[in-house]
Scaffold this active site. Structure first.
Site, short mmCIF file in Angstrom:
data_model
loop_
_atom_site.label_atom_id
_atom_site.label_comp_id
_atom_site.label_asym_id
_atom_site.label_seq_id
_atom_site.Cartn_x
_atom_site.Cartn_y
_atom_site.Cartn_z
N ASN A 260 -12.26 -1.05 -1.12
CA ASN A 260 -11.65 -1.82 0.24
C ASN A 260 -12.31 -1.24 1.36
O ASN A 260 -12.69 0.09 1.87
CB ASN A 260 -10.28 -1.28 0.32
CG ASN A 260 -9.26 -1.81 1.41
OD1 ASN A 260 -9.14 -2.77 1.86
ND2 ASN A 260 -9.26 -0.68 2.21
N GLU A 261 -12.52 -2.22 2.45
CA GLU A 261 -12.97 -1.77 3.68
C GLU A 261 -13.97 -0.82 3.40
O GLU A 261 -13.89 0.14 4.12
CB GLU A 261 -11.78 -1.57 4.72
CG GLU A 261 -10.93 -2.42 4.92
CD GLU A 261 -10.22 -2.48 6.05
OE1 GLU A 261 -10.04 -1.43 6.75
OE2 GLU A 261 -9.52 -3.33 6.60
N GLN B 282 1.94 -6.15 5.54
CA GLN B 282 2.30 -5.95 4.17
C GLN B 282 3.58 -6.44 3.58
O GLN B 282 4.34 -6.72 4.53
CB GLN B 282 2.14 -4.41 3.72
CG GLN B 282 0.66 -3.89 4.32
CD GLN B 282 0.34 -2.51 3.82
OE1 GLN B 282 1.17 -1.86 3.18
NE2 GLN B 282 -0.96 -2.07 4.05
N TYR C 192 -6.81 -8.85 11.40
CA TYR C 192 -5.37 -8.78 11.93
C TYR C 192 -5.60 -9.60 13.37
O TYR C 192 -6.33 -9.36 14.16
CB TYR C 192 -5.19 -7.20 11.90
CG TYR C 192 -4.85 -6.67 10.70
CD1 TYR C 192 -3.73 -6.56 10.21
CD2 TYR C 192 -5.98 -6.09 10.08
CE1 TYR C 192 -3.46 -6.27 8.86
CE2 TYR C 192 -5.61 -5.48 8.73
CZ TYR C 192 -4.24 -5.46 8.44
OH TYR C 192 -4.13 -4.86 7.04
N GLU D 18 0.96 -1.18 0.07
CA GLU D 18 0.01 -0.05 0.10
C GLU D 18 0.87 1.28 -0.16
O GLU D 18 2.16 1.30 0.57
CB GLU D 18 -0.98 0.02 1.26
CG GLU D 18 -1.75 1.33 1.33
CD GLU D 18 -2.90 0.96 2.28
OE1 GLU D 18 -2.83 0.00 3.19
OE2 GLU D 18 -3.81 1.90 2.25
N GLU E 126 -6.26 -9.21 3.79
CA GLU E 126 -5.39 -8.53 4.57
C GLU E 126 -5.38 -9.57 5.84
O GLU E 126 -6.26 -9.73 6.53
CB GLU E 126 -5.95 -7.24 5.05
CG GLU E 126 -5.86 -6.16 3.80
CD GLU E 126 -6.07 -4.45 4.06
OE1 GLU E 126 -6.06 -4.47 5.31
OE2 GLU E 126 -6.50 -3.91 3.31
O1 AHR Z 1 -3.01 -2.39 6.08
C1 AHR Z 1 -3.34 -1.43 6.88
C2 AHR Z 1 -4.68 -1.12 6.51
O2 AHR Z 1 -5.56 -1.87 7.68
C3 AHR Z 1 -5.25 -0.90 5.27
O3 AHR Z 1 -4.84 0.19 4.79
C4 AHR Z 1 -6.70 -1.25 5.63
O4 AHR Z 1 -7.40 -1.74 4.74
C5 AHR Z 1 -6.89 -1.72 6.93
O5 AHR Z 1 -7.76 -1.42 7.75
#
Ligand code: AHR
Length: 510
Positions: free
Chosen positions: A173-174, A362, A259, A26, A313
């Site tokens: 995205n999101e 990432q 995450y 990103e 992600e």
């Molecule tokens: O990976 C960091 C961020 O985490 C990304 O930009 C977003 O999609 C997520 O919240």
């Protein structure tokens, strides 16, 4: 005590898509700028502005796809800002990540050049949050249209005659968060509208990926599966049916984000005791439950599994390293991250009937990065080594395993001690990847596989260390790296060995 891993080859069926081993880059902090792009005039050796050391290291991972430009950045990105002569590109503010100036020097051409250098498939995420339908349609046309058209002509004017190959495209995205704070009912309709204009200009249809749920938002999955797939329904009138290009779903993938983190209080990446080791093992295993539950909803609407689950992600999210910009999400990476990676990849492998792609967040210098850079220096993280060890599973056939193991207990809580997946590649080699979550105890393991004979050869590679916080630094880049592991007893139908505590082990049997 002995644990048992039983592999039944007669149950072998699904192929582990190589795309499970995907990455994500990103425009965030020092991922793209510095980590990948240094510019053609940089003293750091580069090819057309892209750093050679990073490309060379990443090539050893056989990266199957790379997601770009975000993340949250994607829903504020206007791709036309990133084409044409670099000196004329507008500078914008990166509103999501530190409000720093983004000069747009790394744009569509540079990203697709990076993909060509890495020999990887691009996965581009389009802008639904603040972009127009026309803008999205034109981006696809710019990249993929071969003949004469306004966007293909613009591409040629910018120095690229032939179109690029693009298969994977994300429609936002999101969008439940940074991508527009939408309710799923609203996004589902927007999705249907935007994706309509994502046209196929080549024989390779665009594989359309919808924004999926955050973590355990099962309502999001329910609505998207109900509303997002409609072209599989038969049309009453044959003529009308023919006008529609294919009878394939309008949604090929649904993207889940999860995450491994403590949102209430982000923890240190490197300074921790066993309490936080255990905590992160437990948090990582939630991925199994999420995949099972989202899959159950998908199965209800799509029993034939036409729509894939895409975990685009995943990874650890810690407090940033001291003295670094909080908006840059720069964190170190220890043996604990290696376990998190190994467990997640095992989970994805084991669910490869539904999980087609996953992207670690990432690639460089951000969150659970595989590579860290500092000026001209570059180091490989423990997570890099796991990706390198696990690449043997890419496009291999999954061998379902049943694991009978003890638990790793900390205080009042327990998790299974071992986490495993196995596959067989085209040449017949079997690979078993095993994570021992327990930081204190090794474990004797007998692995039963009918095919093994006394003359079978076994070899292994292991990633482990005495200290659970071990990590590579720019001063000591090889504090942790894979080692040879050869302590096997091979007998007819089984192989026995002892896995050390807190380790990731990949065994090859042939
Ligand atoms: O990976 C960091 C961020 O985490 C990304 O930009 C977003 O999609 C997520 O919240």
């Amino acid at each position: 005590m002995t644990s048992f891993i039983n592999i039944n080859k007669s149950e072998k069926k699904e192929v582990i898509s190589r795309h499970i081993y995907g990455h994500f880059a990103e425009h965030l902090g020092r991922c793209v700028y510095e980590g990948i792009w240094v510019g053609e005039d940089s003293p750091i050796p580069n090819t057309r502005g892209i750093r050679n050391d990073v490309v060379e290291a990443l090539k050893k991972l056989n990266i199957p796809n790379l997601r770009w430009p975000g993340g949250c950045f994607a829903d504020e990105y206007h791709w036309k800002d990133g084409i044409g002569p670099r000196e004329s590109r507008p500078s914008i503010i990166n509103n999501n990540w530190g409000k720093v100036t983004e000069n747009n020097h790394f744009g569509t051409h540079e990203f697709l050049d990076l993909c060509e250098q890495l020999d990887t498939e691009p996965y581009i995420c389009g802008n639904v949050g603040s972009g127009t339908v026309q803008e999205m349609q034109e981006w696809i046309e710019y990249i993929t249209q071969e003949g004469k058209s306004p966007m293909a002509d613009l591409r040629r004017k910018n120095g690229r005659d032939k179109p690029w190959k693009l298969k994977y495209f994300g429609i936002g995205n999101e969008n439940w968060g940074c991508g527009g704070k939408m309710r799923v009912e609203y996004y589902a309709d927007l999705y249907r509208r935007y994706q309509t204009f994502v046209r196929d200009y080549t024989d390779t249809p665009i594989y359309k990926i919808a924004c999926g749920p955050s973590e355990a938002d099962y309502h999001w999955t329910e609505v998207m599966m109900r509303e997002g797939v409609s072209r599989t329904e038969p049309y009453p009138d044959k003529v009308v049916t023919d006008i529609w290009e294919h009878h394939r779903p309008e949604m090929d993938g649904l993207a889940l984000h999860f995450y491994t983190r403590n949102r209430a209080n982000y923890d240190s990446a490197t300074e921790f005791t066993e309490e936080k080791w255990f905590d992160y093992m437990k948090r990582t295993l939630v991925m199994e439950e999420l995949i099972q539950k989202h899959t159950a909803i998908m199965d209800k609407y799509d029993p034939e599994k036409n729509v894939d689950l895409i975990v685009d992600e995943w990874g650890t999210w810690f407090k940033v390293e001291r003295g670094t910009n909080p908006g840059f999400l720069y964190q170190q990476n220890t043996l604990r991250d290696a376990l998190v990676a190994g467990i997640n990849l095992n989970i994805f492998n084991n669910h490869c009937d539904r999980v087609h792609m996953a992207n670690v967040a990432q690639m460089v210098n951000v969150l659970q990065a595989v590579i860290l850079t500092e000026g001209e220096k570059m180091i490989l993280t423990p997570t890099y080594h796991v990706f390198e060890m696990y690449k043997v599973h890419q496009d291999a056939t999954l061998l379902p395993v049943s694991v009978s193991t003890g638990t790793y207990t900390y205080g009042e809580e327990s998790v299974p001690m071992l986490n495993v997946s196995a596959s067989q590649d085209d040449s017949g080699k079997v690979h078993i990847s095993i994570c021992n979550l327990d930081p204190n105890k090794g474990e004797k393991i007998t692995c039963n596989l009918d095919e093994i004979t006394g003359s079978s050869k076994a070899s292994g590679r292991i990633l482990t260390a005495d200290d659970m916080t071990v990590h590579n630094t720019f001063e000591a880049p090889e504090n942790i790296k894979p080692d040879v592991f050869n302590e096997f007893e091979v007998e007819d139908g089984k192989i026995t060995f002892t896995i050390p505590s807190k380790s990731v082990l990949v065994i090859e049997i042939q």
